[in-house]
Design a protein around this motif. Structure first.
Motif, PDB file in Angstrom:
ATOM      1  N   SER A  23      70.841  40.019  52.930  1.00 49.65           N
ATOM      2  CA  SER A  23      71.611  39.827  51.706  1.00 49.65           C
ATOM      3  C   SER A  23      71.697  38.345  51.344  1.00 49.65           C
ATOM      4  CB  SER A  23      73.006  40.441  51.840  1.00 49.65           C
ATOM      5  OG  SER A  23      73.727  39.840  52.892  1.00 49.65           O
ATOM      6  N   THR A  24      71.644  37.477  52.339  1.00 50.02           N
ATOM      7  CA  THR A  24      71.568  36.041  52.054  1.00 50.02           C
ATOM      8  C   THR A  24      70.312  35.730  51.262  1.00 50.02           C
ATOM      9  OG1 THR A  24      72.837  35.382  54.014  1.00 50.02           O
ATOM     10  CG2 THR A  24      71.356  33.731  53.075  1.00 50.02           C
ATOM     11  N   TYR A  25      69.190  36.295  51.692  1.00 50.18           N
ATOM     12  CA  TYR A  25      67.929  36.076  50.967  1.00 50.18           C
ATOM     13  C   TYR A  25      68.014  36.639  49.548  1.00 50.18           C
ATOM     14  CZ  TYR A  25      63.089  36.316  49.515  1.00 50.18           C
ATOM     15  OH  TYR A  25      61.919  36.185  48.787  1.00 50.18           O
ATOM     16  N   ALA A  26      68.566  37.836  49.409  1.00 48.50           N
ATOM     17  CA  ALA A  26      68.656  38.461  48.095  1.00 48.50           C
ATOM     18  C   ALA A  26      69.503  37.621  47.148  1.00 48.50           C
ATOM     19  CB  ALA A  26      69.233  39.872  48.219  1.00 48.50           C
ATOM     20  N   ASN A  27      70.500  36.939  47.695  1.00 48.95           N
ATOM     21  CA  ASN A  27      71.373  36.104  46.875  1.00 48.95           C
ATOM     22  C   ASN A  27      70.753  34.740  46.585  1.00 48.95           C
ATOM     23  OD1 ASN A  27      74.156  35.739  45.681  1.00 48.95           O
ATOM     24  ND2 ASN A  27      74.092  34.000  47.088  1.00 48.95           N
ATOM     25  N   CYS A  28      70.131  34.136  47.619  1.00 50.41           N
ATOM     26  CA  CYS A  28      69.516  32.812  47.456  1.00 50.41           C
ATOM     27  C   CYS A  28      68.480  32.594  48.546  1.00 50.41           C
ATOM     28  CB  CYS A  28      70.569  31.712  47.513  1.00 50.41           C
ATOM     29  SG  CYS A  28      69.864  30.049  47.389  1.00 50.41           S
ATOM     30  N   PRO A  29      67.189  32.689  48.217  1.00 51.32           N
ATOM     31  CA  PRO A  29      66.140  32.489  49.220  1.00 51.32           C
ATOM     32  C   PRO A  29      66.224  31.138  49.931  1.00 51.32           C
ATOM     33  CG  PRO A  29      65.222  33.544  47.288  1.00 51.32           C
ATOM     34  CD  PRO A  29      66.632  33.161  46.932  1.00 51.32           C
ATOM     35  N   PHE A  30      66.644  30.096  49.207  1.00 52.60           N
ATOM     36  CA  PHE A  30      66.728  28.778  49.835  1.00 52.60           C
ATOM     37  C   PHE A  30      67.825  28.749  50.903  1.00 52.60           C
ATOM     38  CE2 PHE A  30      68.031  24.262  50.014  1.00 52.60           C
ATOM     39  CZ  PHE A  30      66.806  23.710  50.378  1.00 52.60           C
ATOM     40  N   SER A  31      68.922  29.432  50.644  1.00 47.69           N
ATOM     41  CA  SER A  31      69.984  29.535  51.639  1.00 47.69           C
ATOM     42  C   SER A  31      69.468  30.246  52.891  1.00 47.69           C
ATOM     43  CB  SER A  31      71.182  30.290  51.060  1.00 47.69           C
ATOM     44  OG  SER A  31      72.200  30.447  52.022  1.00 47.69           O
ATOM     45  N   PHE A  32      68.664  31.297  52.686  1.00 55.18           N
ATOM     46  CA  PHE A  32      68.057  31.989  53.827  1.00 55.18           C
ATOM     47  C   PHE A  32      67.173  31.038  54.626  1.00 55.18           C
ATOM     48  CE2 PHE A  32      64.474  34.085  55.790  1.00 55.18           C
ATOM     49  CZ  PHE A  32      65.056  35.151  56.476  1.00 55.18           C
ATOM     50  N   LYS A  33      66.363  30.252  53.917  1.00 49.73           N
ATOM     51  CA  LYS A  33      65.464  29.316  54.591  1.00 49.73           C
ATOM     52  C   LYS A  33      66.236  28.324  55.452  1.00 49.73           C
ATOM     53  CE  LYS A  33      61.927  25.799  53.717  1.00 49.73           C
ATOM     54  NZ  LYS A  33      61.290  24.936  52.703  1.00 49.73           N
ATOM     55  N   LEU A  34      67.289  27.736  54.880  1.00 47.98           N
ATOM     56  CA  LEU A  34      68.086  26.786  55.643  1.00 47.98           C
ATOM     57  C   LEU A  34      68.738  27.450  56.857  1.00 47.98           C
ATOM     58  CD1 LEU A  34      69.908  24.693  52.877  1.00 47.98           C
ATOM     59  CD2 LEU A  34      67.920  24.031  54.233  1.00 47.98           C
ATOM     60  N   SER A  35      69.223  28.677  56.652  1.00 48.31           N
ATOM     61  CA  SER A  35      69.991  29.359  57.700  1.00 48.31           C
ATOM     62  C   SER A  35      69.130  29.898  58.824  1.00 48.31           C
ATOM     63  CB  SER A  35      70.793  30.509  57.083  1.00 48.31           C
ATOM     64  OG  SER A  35      71.713  30.041  56.136  1.00 48.31           O
ATOM     65  N   TYR A  36      68.021  30.549  58.478  1.00 53.26           N
ATOM     66  CA  TYR A  36      67.284  31.337  59.466  1.00 53.26           C
ATOM     67  C   TYR A  36      65.906  30.791  59.811  1.00 53.26           C
ATOM     68  CZ  TYR A  36      71.025  34.575  58.464  1.00 53.26           C
ATOM     69  OH  TYR A  36      72.267  35.138  58.304  1.00 53.26           O
ATOM     70  N   ILE A  37      65.407  29.841  59.033  1.00 50.56           N
ATOM     71  CA  ILE A  37      64.125  29.218  59.360  1.00 50.56           C
ATOM     72  C   ILE A  37      64.358  27.799  59.873  1.00 50.56           C
ATOM     73  CG2 ILE A  37      61.895  28.444  58.459  1.00 50.56           C
ATOM     74  CD1 ILE A  37      61.965  30.768  56.490  1.00 50.56           C
ATOM     75  N   GLU A  38      65.075  26.990  59.097  1.00 48.42           N
ATOM     76  CA  GLU A  38      65.354  25.623  59.521  1.00 48.42           C
ATOM     77  C   GLU A  38      66.535  25.547  60.474  1.00 48.42           C
ATOM     78  OE1 GLU A  38      65.535  22.972  56.208  1.00 48.42           O
ATOM     79  OE2 GLU A  38      63.540  23.549  55.468  1.00 48.42           O
ATOM     80  N   MET A  39      67.327  26.600  60.522  1.00 48.26           N
ATOM     81  CA  MET A  39      68.431  26.724  61.481  1.00 48.26           C
ATOM     82  C   MET A  39      69.411  25.556  61.399  1.00 48.26           C
ATOM     83  SD  MET A  39      67.807  29.624  63.002  1.00 48.26           S
ATOM     84  CE  MET A  39      68.775  29.610  64.514  1.00 48.26           C
ATOM     85  N   VAL A  40      69.780  25.174  60.173  1.00 46.85           N
ATOM     86  CA  VAL A  40      70.806  24.136  60.038  1.00 46.85           C
ATOM     87  C   VAL A  40      72.153  24.722  60.460  1.00 46.85           C
ATOM     88  CG1 VAL A  40      69.514  23.098  58.127  1.00 46.85           C
ATOM     89  CG2 VAL A  40      71.407  24.663  57.639  1.00 46.85           C
ATOM     90  N   ASP A  41      73.082  23.849  60.772  1.00 46.83           N
ATOM     91  CA  ASP A  41      74.405  24.310  61.191  1.00 46.83           C
ATOM     92  C   ASP A  41      75.056  25.092  60.061  1.00 46.83           C
ATOM     93  OD1 ASP A  41      74.150  23.122  63.643  1.00 46.83           O
ATOM     94  OD2 ASP A  41      75.209  21.279  63.072  1.00 46.83           O
ATOM     95  N   ARG A  42      75.556  26.262  60.404  1.00 48.64           N
ATOM     96  CA  ARG A  42      76.247  27.087  59.411  1.00 48.64           C
ATOM     97  C   ARG A  42      77.752  26.920  59.558  1.00 48.64           C
ATOM     98  NH1 ARG A  42      73.398  32.826  60.184  1.00 48.64           N
ATOM     99  NH2 ARG A  42      72.430  31.879  62.000  1.00 48.64           N
ATOM    100  N   GLU A  43      78.442  27.059  58.464  1.00 47.87           N
ATOM    101  CA  GLU A  43      79.889  26.878  58.464  1.00 47.87           C
ATOM    102  C   GLU A  43      80.572  28.073  57.827  1.00 47.87           C
ATOM    103  OE1 GLU A  43      80.703  23.507  55.680  1.00 47.87           O
ATOM    104  OE2 GLU A  43      78.526  23.626  55.451  1.00 47.87           O
ATOM    105  N   GLN A  44      81.795  28.260  58.226  1.00 49.04           N
ATOM    106  CA  GLN A  44      82.579  29.358  57.683  1.00 49.04           C
ATOM    107  C   GLN A  44      83.336  28.877  56.443  1.00 49.04           C
ATOM    108  OE1 GLN A  44      82.220  32.534  59.003  1.00 49.04           O
ATOM    109  NE2 GLN A  44      80.610  31.396  60.063  1.00 49.04           N
ATOM    110  N   ASN A  45      84.142  29.737  55.891  1.00 47.16           N
ATOM    111  CA  ASN A  45      84.947  29.391  54.722  1.00 47.16           C
ATOM    112  C   ASN A  45      86.260  30.169  54.791  1.00 47.16           C
ATOM    113  OD1 ASN A  45      84.605  32.020  53.090  1.00 47.16           O
ATOM    114  ND2 ASN A  45      82.488  31.443  53.506  1.00 47.16           N
TER     115      ASN A  45
END
Length: 268
Positions: A23-45
């Motif tokens: 669903s991250t990809y469906a919402n924003c492919p770039f967000s998916f890339k950062l999260s699951y390919i580049e593995m940048v630190d993720r934060e909550q809200n």
């Protein structure tokens, strides 16, 4: 732009997908890339903090660690432990409203737990989609009615889908409800494949305000959910650009787990 490197291909081919990642990809492919390919630190809200708080309280009840009358005290006790991020500044007073809605929900909490066998509470299920893609799911709650011998899948949601306008008419956020339904059907599929649980009803349990949205399981809708998830995964594996989508600035600024690593939304 050319095809992504083989290193990216390897990541995508071996990734254990989840509804959250897809669903991250469906919402924003770039967000998916950062999260699951580049593995940048993720934060909550704030909203994810609040959802985790609600889940934690209900989990203690169905693990038989708390009775219903103890939930409000437990909610108050752990509130500051879970709520670490501030809400958006607008509209003002959001945290107070959320906190009070949780207190209202747990003050009036009522469930006839003794009528059910608790089969699963927040258990991770790892399985394969029909295409063979590895997938992981974590259903909130699975109960078996002792008398009817039927199995029910529960999914808690603290967002608002059903609203009543000033004339008393109910308004439904169809897109959001469809997403929750798709997620629940994927969980139902996982439970049948891995645990042989044949789900009779899916109950999406909203807490703000409390409302149980009951869906009678049917194969057509489950197949639709599985088709959607597999189609999205095919798109992920074929994607060569992972373009950003910043059309929803509220999501970008407040909900995206990689928002502070993203160059595509304005912080002004």
């Amino acid at each position: 732009m050319g095809k992504l490197s083989n290193n990216y291909d390897f990541i995508l081919d071996t990734l254990k997908y989840s509804y959250s990642s897809v669903s991250t990809y469906a919402n924003c492919p770039f967000s998916f890339k950062l999260s699951y390919i580049e593995m940048v630190d993720r934060e909550q809200n704030f909203f994810s903090d609040y959802g985790s708080l609600i889940h934690a309280c209900i989990e203690q009840y169905f693990r038989n660690n708390l009775d219903s009358f103890e939930l409000i005290e437990y909610y108050d006790e752990i509130y500051d432990k879970y709520i670490k991020n501030p809400p958006p500044p607008y509209p003002p007073g959001m945290e107070e409203r959320y906190r009070e809605s949780g207190r209202e929900f747990f003050s009036g909490f009522s469930f006839e737990r003794e009528k059910y066998n608790v089969l699963d509470v927040e258990d991770t299920v790892e399985f394969s989609l029909p295409s063979g893609v590895s997938f992981t799911a974590r259903p909130d709650l699975v109960l078996q009615d002792k008398k009817a011998n039927k199995i029910y899948l529960f999914d808690y949601k603290s967002s608002v889908v059903f609203k009543t306008d000033k004339f008393g008419n109910e308004k439904v956020d169809i897109k959001k409800l469809e997403g929750y339904t798709t997620q629940a059907y994927i969980y139902a599929y996982a439970l049948r494949k891995k645990k042989n649980y044949k789900i009779s009803n899916i109950i999406i349990w909203f807490t703000r305000p409390e409302k149980k949205h009951v869906i009678k399981w049917n194969k057509k809708d489950e197949d639709k959910a599985i088709t959607w998830i597999e189609t999205q995964i095919e798109k992920i594996k074929a994607d060569e650009e992972f373009l950003y989508n910043n059309s929803n600035q509220f999501f970008c600024q407040n909900l995206c787990n990689v928002r502070n690593s993203c160059p595509f939304w304005s912080r002004v």
